[in-house]
Design a protein around this motif. Sequence first.
Motif, mmCIF file in Angstrom:
data_model
loop_
_atom_site.group_PDB
_atom_site.id
_atom_site.type_symbol
_atom_site.label_atom_id
_atom_site.label_comp_id
_atom_site.label_asym_id
_atom_site.label_seq_id
_atom_site.Cartn_x
_atom_site.Cartn_y
_atom_site.Cartn_z
ATOM 1 N N ASN A 361 17.456 26.603 -18.101
ATOM 2 C CA ASN A 361 18.089 27.201 -19.268
ATOM 3 C C ASN A 361 17.153 28.230 -19.886
ATOM 4 O O ASN A 361 15.942 28.028 -19.972
ATOM 5 C CB ASN A 361 18.437 26.130 -20.297
ATOM 6 N N LYS A 390 28.128 28.019 -19.652
ATOM 7 C CA LYS A 390 27.049 28.266 -18.686
ATOM 8 C C LYS A 390 26.030 29.295 -19.160
ATOM 9 O O LYS A 390 24.915 29.313 -18.665
ATOM 10 C CB LYS A 390 27.645 28.743 -17.357
ATOM 11 N N THR A 405 20.853 31.990 -19.276
ATOM 12 C CA THR A 405 21.557 30.808 -18.780
ATOM 13 C C THR A 405 21.497 29.702 -19.823
ATOM 14 O O THR A 405 20.522 29.565 -20.547
ATOM 15 C CB THR A 405 20.941 30.305 -17.474
ATOM 16 N N ASN A 406 22.579 28.900 -19.875
ATOM 17 C CA ASN A 406 22.654 27.845 -20.883
ATOM 18 C C ASN A 406 23.423 26.645 -20.348
ATOM 19 O O ASN A 406 24.214 26.039 -21.066
ATOM 20 C CB ASN A 406 23.313 28.384 -22.156
#
Length: 803
Positions: A361, A390, A405-406
Amino acid sequence: MGCRGWRWLALWWTHFFLLWRTTDGQTRYSIPEELKQGSVVGNLAKDLGLGLTEIFDRKLRVASEAGKQYFSVDAGKGELVVNDRIDREALCAQSASCVLPLQVVVEEPLQLFRVEVEILDINDNAPRFPSNEITLEIAESTVIGVRFPLESAIDPDVGSNSLKSYTLSKDDCFNIRIKEAAGGRKVPELILSKVLDREKKAVHKLLLTALDGGNPVRSGTAQITIVILDNNDNVPVFEKTLYKVQISEDAAEGAIIVQTKATDVDDGQNGEIEYSFGAHTSDAVRSVFTIDSKTGNIFLKGKLDFENTSNYELDISAKDRGSPRMEGHCIVHVEVLDVNDNSPEIIVTSHPKPVREDSPNGTVVALLSARDLDSGNNGKVTLQLENKSKFALKPSFSQNYALVTNGVLDRENVSKINIEIIATDSGTSSLSSRKIIPVIITDVNDNAPVFSQKVYNVYLKENGVPGSILYSVSAYDEDFGENAKISYSILDSKVQDVSVSSYKLKVFQIQVQAKDQGSPSLSSNATVHVFILDQNDNAPAVIYPSSAVLGSLSHQRMPRSAKAGHLVTKVTAVDADSGHNAWMSYRVAEATDASLFTVSQYTGEVRTKRSVSEQDDSSQRLLIEIKDDGEPVQSSTVTVSILMEDGPHEPILELRQKAAEPSTKTGRITLYLILSLASVSVLSLVTFLILAVKCMKSSRSSGSCCMRRSDCEDYKNPNRNLQIQLNTDGPIKYVEVLGGDMMSQSQSFRSCMSPMSEYSDFTLIKPSSTTDFKEVISVLDASLPDSTWTFESQQVSEHTLMT
């Protein structure tokens, strides 16, 4: 180089060395306009804390928000240099501040720097008048002190380089005065300083000069021609010399802007006023505004666009109808108010690169910025994602964002994600826009190969040709590229720490491994059960009479008093094959007297068909053929020689006599026999009890039980199929102990005792896959006389699976 050139160069170096700075975490430079191409702005690499090698390795590039690429980076020195001609007046008009924002992008890791380059004005424009010829008509009765506004000169430069003053050539009747108008604009006014006398001088020619404050000073001139007229001696006068109005940029065509009004104290036609735009009003203004010549009302004629022009200055003229015509002027300042009529724009500063599916992430995918041409709240933009599962947007500065990104990415589920970004401004009626950013998810080796089946069952005939295809197994890997390329191998399976390749088995299993080419590689296993199907490749082997194994002739004895059905001997053979291939049948192929003897088809017992007569030869010869039930049929033969004896020489009488004679040796043998039979009986009883208990348990769970190996228990208990059989058929008595299962070598124990033997020893022999029948018989023959023992052994044909 002239004086002007030296002064310009000195000004440039002064700005370059003294006017660059870094504020608020942003690098700022100041340079004069009109620098030559290749001129150095500053050491960008040093000011950003980057080494010279990083410029190339991290792919440093400069992007201008102005659209045109005015600057570039010298990769060898890390310097920001001028790439194209910079005209401050073309970029920023007469704005007090002119700043070009630059975005400096470096990769690996992805970073964004903001650099501002302030463009400083140089005195490269001379003041100029809208017209080089100005004509005025002034009545000779005009009183002293009357002012005649003149059109201002225009100087695109700003600051000290802008327009500063006016001068007028010497004339006894006129002089010049400078008036400060709105916005700091300097308006020249012609003042009548002496009473005009048309008869003395009907035309006055003056030279008006506009001067700027640059060094050196630049100037522009206009020729003023004054025609002296009689009579109409009052000039129309506006109520206001300056009208200020505001109008929204979305105002409808035909809307009234303002009403100007002028008065003339003259009578008749000398007091009638006609309104119009100034003589030098531009076509751009005339395309947007119009004026009513009678009322002085100004109307909106075209479309306003705040982003294009936010302010207008209209020169309004009021002329009377006298002779000569007198003219008055005023200025109308129109301020255009912004409305939220521009949708925000999403700019991709750095295009997204493929992202590994195992990226943590916060991994930066792309750099974005937002822009709105509106002003104030209408130009404030926020970005957000349509779907935040995402990815996420991380704001940085000045409406710049990083797309990161997550969430957990899974290429096998989605290999390409279209990220929809929404830009929304903060206007009253907010506007928005959308942009799709495709992101490619790259594969990592996170999936092991999966076989189509966990267990494969393969049925293979024995005696297969080495190298022939045994079976095909297949596996699938959900990864991509090298991570999905699969190689297959056989793991060396072992039984009791010994490789299966050293056994000859009916059933064995192979561990097949599928391994991908990823790094690190992943693998999975599948089990292949190989069932060896028997082929009829073994002929029956005679194991009794034992002498028949060592030679081709077996000698047997029988009394002449034998009746029909008398058991002469028993031919025992085994077949190394299994199933139908091991079913054997016996027949008499040749006989000295075919009417005297017969052989049982299935037991191999040789019996008399009739009673022996005195006429029968004392020596009989039988050729017995043993055939199996396979395809093709395999067979073998044994020759039995029978000697008929009379009276007390019969073996049975001798046996009885010897049995009646007590001796220490026979007593010992009898004791051994009793103990052996007792052991066998106890073993049989225990085995039957165990099988009975298991059958009861099995019947409760499955409702069925069997004494032989069954499909449901083949791999659970390798020792359950134990059979003990005591045969007393005829004069030959023997005990059989049978055992084995599918996963091990079948075993058979048989000890045969003949009543004609003078020994009563009981012997158990356990054969193995490597035991040779000749060795067994030689052991028996070494300890016992002929015709005393028979031995039977059943072997399983075994073949090693070759691939």
